[in-house]
Scaffold this motif. Structure first.
Motif, PDB file in Angstrom:
ATOM      1  N   ALA A  47       0.825  -1.213   0.000  1.00 14.54           N
ATOM      2  CA  ALA A  47       0.000   0.000   0.000  1.00 14.54           C
ATOM      3  C   ALA A  47       0.855   1.257   0.000  1.00 14.54           C
ATOM      4  CB  ALA A  47      -0.938  -0.001   1.196  1.00 14.54           C
TER       5      ALA A  47
ATOM      6  N   GLU B 150      -4.481   4.832  -3.581  1.00  9.09           N
ATOM      7  CA  GLU B 150      -5.597   4.054  -3.044  1.00  9.09           C
ATOM      8  C   GLU B 150      -6.217   3.192  -4.134  1.00  9.09           C
ATOM      9  OE1 GLU B 150      -9.884   4.589  -0.699  1.00  9.09           O
ATOM     10  OE2 GLU B 150      -8.701   6.362  -1.251  1.00  9.09           O
ATOM     11  N   ALA B 151      -6.440   3.776  -5.315  1.00  7.89           N
ATOM     12  CA  ALA B 151      -7.028   3.011  -6.417  1.00  7.89           C
ATOM     13  C   ALA B 151      -6.075   1.916  -6.885  1.00  7.89           C
ATOM     14  CB  ALA B 151      -7.376   3.947  -7.573  1.00  7.89           C
TER      15      ALA B 151
ATOM     16  N   TYR C  23      -3.853   0.322  -5.039  1.00  9.13           N
ATOM     17  CA  TYR C  23      -3.873  -0.751  -4.037  1.00  9.13           C
ATOM     18  C   TYR C  23      -5.131  -1.598  -4.169  1.00  9.13           C
ATOM     19  CZ  TYR C  23      -4.110  -3.202   0.396  1.00  9.13           C
ATOM     20  OH  TYR C  23      -4.218  -4.189   1.354  1.00  9.13           O
ATOM     21  N   THR C  24      -6.280  -0.959  -4.334  1.00  3.95           N
ATOM     22  CA  THR C  24      -7.532  -1.708  -4.481  1.00  3.95           C
ATOM     23  C   THR C  24      -7.482  -2.622  -5.692  1.00  3.95           C
ATOM     24  OG1 THR C  24      -8.762   0.093  -3.436  1.00  3.95           O
ATOM     25  CG2 THR C  24     -10.035  -1.490  -4.726  1.00  3.95           C
ATOM     26  N   THR C  25      -6.911  -2.127  -6.775  1.00  6.21           N
ATOM     27  CA  THR C  25      -6.809  -2.935  -7.986  1.00  6.21           C
ATOM     28  C   THR C  25      -5.889  -4.122  -7.765  1.00  6.21           C
ATOM     29  OG1 THR C  25      -7.191  -0.952  -9.316  1.00  6.21           O
ATOM     30  CG2 THR C  25      -6.305  -2.876 -10.450  1.00  6.21           C
TER      31      THR C  25
ATOM     32  N   ALA D 218      -5.164  -5.599  -4.905  1.00  2.00           N
ATOM     33  CA  ALA D 218      -5.831  -6.541  -4.012  1.00  2.00           C
ATOM     34  C   ALA D 218      -6.892  -7.348  -4.754  1.00  2.00           C
ATOM     35  CB  ALA D 218      -6.456  -5.789  -2.837  1.00  2.00           C
ATOM     36  N   THR D 219      -7.569  -6.715  -5.689  1.00  2.00           N
ATOM     37  CA  THR D 219      -8.570  -7.421  -6.488  1.00  2.00           C
ATOM     38  C   THR D 219      -7.920  -8.461  -7.382  1.00  2.00           C
ATOM     39  OG1 THR D 219      -9.997  -5.463  -6.472  1.00  2.00           O
ATOM     40  CG2 THR D 219     -10.441  -7.114  -8.148  1.00  2.00           C
TER      41      THR D 219
ATOM     42  N   PRO E 271     -11.422  -5.086 -13.236  1.00  2.00           N
ATOM     43  CA  PRO E 271     -10.394  -4.298 -12.542  1.00  2.00           C
ATOM     44  C   PRO E 271      -9.619  -3.352 -13.443  1.00  2.00           C
ATOM     45  CG  PRO E 271     -10.307  -6.599 -11.894  1.00  2.00           C
ATOM     46  CD  PRO E 271     -11.245  -6.519 -13.038  1.00  2.00           C
TER      47      PRO E 271
END
Length: 368
Positions: free
Chosen positions: A75, A80-81, A83-85, A87-88, A176
């Protein structure tokens, strides 16, 4: 990257040190590699995006509390975007397993395995000398270098998605990397015929990104087997070109110093806005303070970026594109699994892995 680059580097160092402090001696032996340098970079600059051994400590070799520390470090190097991607993408291993009816067997305990993501630190995190870290596994490769207390390199940065599109409840779809596909298609389809003819280099899309996982970008043909670390799980037909192209088709898509395709300078204002937004889907993966995205607020920089395409421009059909310009190479392909398997990589041809800054640092250090 200035002060913001130092702030990001500080967060990286703190997260990396917390993780390192949690490791026992055996774990550290796997987790830590040699410090970055010309004589020790063969492993640091050897990277993968296939489900092979990326080098480092896997989630399976750690406790749950250490898993969290790994993700804290990941992270620290992402928006933020971004990291979310990431993790997905890790979670998509479970989706892919179901797509394949839980049947693929490569002779290991689990083939599609969200625990097979690797972290390795190179050098002393937060120390006075250059240090870096790499996190990777199937469809993820994040590479960072810190020199003189600031982040100087965040490429190669690879993300993929298999499946690229998956159904969600309520009729929604999980995509994603979908915006990186949609904006590029909208841009190429907006070109008037003369520009479109120049942008579309080949009616057929390559099977994979042209530069593959090369340490340096050149016109060498990568073979399928080179996308995997030597071992028992290398693919069939390992000696074939990774792109599946040869002869005139390969030459049509070859990476050349004068970029192929259509430059931003020949796009109208609306098309340049699309190009800038498309760049953001790649360069926005990392924190604002270390992203080169603001460079393209300058019209001259944006106008130097070339768009090239291969394959169909219709949604749902195999296609490839790239954006190429000074210190920029972005490649995308969505061909395999019925055009439902995407690869998307951002690179800096002049400074992947921070080689230029590292060389300058060592030259200055040895000059003293």
């Amino acid at each position: 990257m200035g002060d913001a680059g130092r702030e990001v580097a500080t967060r990286m160092a703190e997260a990396a040190q917390r993780w390192l402090d949690s490791l026992d001696a055996d774990q550290r032996g796997v987790a830590v590699g040699p410090p970055p340098g010309a004589d020790a970079d063969a492993e640091r600059t050897r990277w993968f995006y296939t489900p092979t051994d990326h080098g480092g400590l896997t989630f399976h070799q750690q406790r749950p509390a250490q898993h969290r520390m790994v993700m804290q470090l990941v992270a620290s190097g992402l928006s933020e975007a971004g990291y979310t991607t990431v993790a997905t993408v890790l979670g998509l291993e479970n989706v892919l397993d179901r797509v394949e009816d839980f049947s693929v067997n490569w002779g290991r305990e689990r083939t599609r395995d969200p625990g097979l993501y690797y972290l390795r630190i190179f050098g002393e995190a937060g120390g006075r000398q250059p240090w870096g870290w790499r996190f990777g596994g199937h469809h993820v490769s994040i590479n960072n270098l810190v020199v003189d207390g600031r982040v100087v390199a965040t490429t190669p940065c690879f993300l993929g998605a298999d499946p690229a599109a998956s159904p969600l409840l309520g009729g929604a779809t999980l995509r994603p990397l979908g915006t990186a596909e949609d904006l590029a298609r909208e841009l190429v389809r907006s070109l008037h015929p003369e520009l479109a003819t120049r942008a579309v280099l080949l009616p057929r899309a390559p099977n994979d990104v042209v530069a593959g996982n090369s340490s340096t970008i050149d016109d060498r043909v990568l073979k399928r087997g080179e996308l995997w670390r030597p071992g028992p799980h290398r693919p069939d037909r390992a000696e074939e070109p990774a792109t599946g192209l040869d002869g005139a088709n390969r030459r049509a898509l070859a990476l050349t110093p004068p970029p192929k395709g259509v430059p931003g300078a020949e796009l109208d204002a609306a098309q340049r806005e699309l190009l800038r937004a498309l760049l953001g889907t790649y360069l926005g993966r990392v924190p604002d303070g270390v992203s080169p995205l603001r460079r393209y607020d300058d019209s001259a920089a944006l106008e130097a970026v070339h768009l090239a395409w291969a394959g169909s421009t219709r949604a749902g059909e195999p296609h490839y594109y790239r954006l190429q310009g000074p210190r920029l190479l972005i490649e995308w392909t969505n061909v395999q699994r019925g055009a439902n398997h995407a690869h998307a990589v951002w690179r800096d041809p002049e400074a992947d892995f921070g080689g230029d800054v590292l060389a300058a640092h060592h030259a200055a250090h040895h000059a003293r």
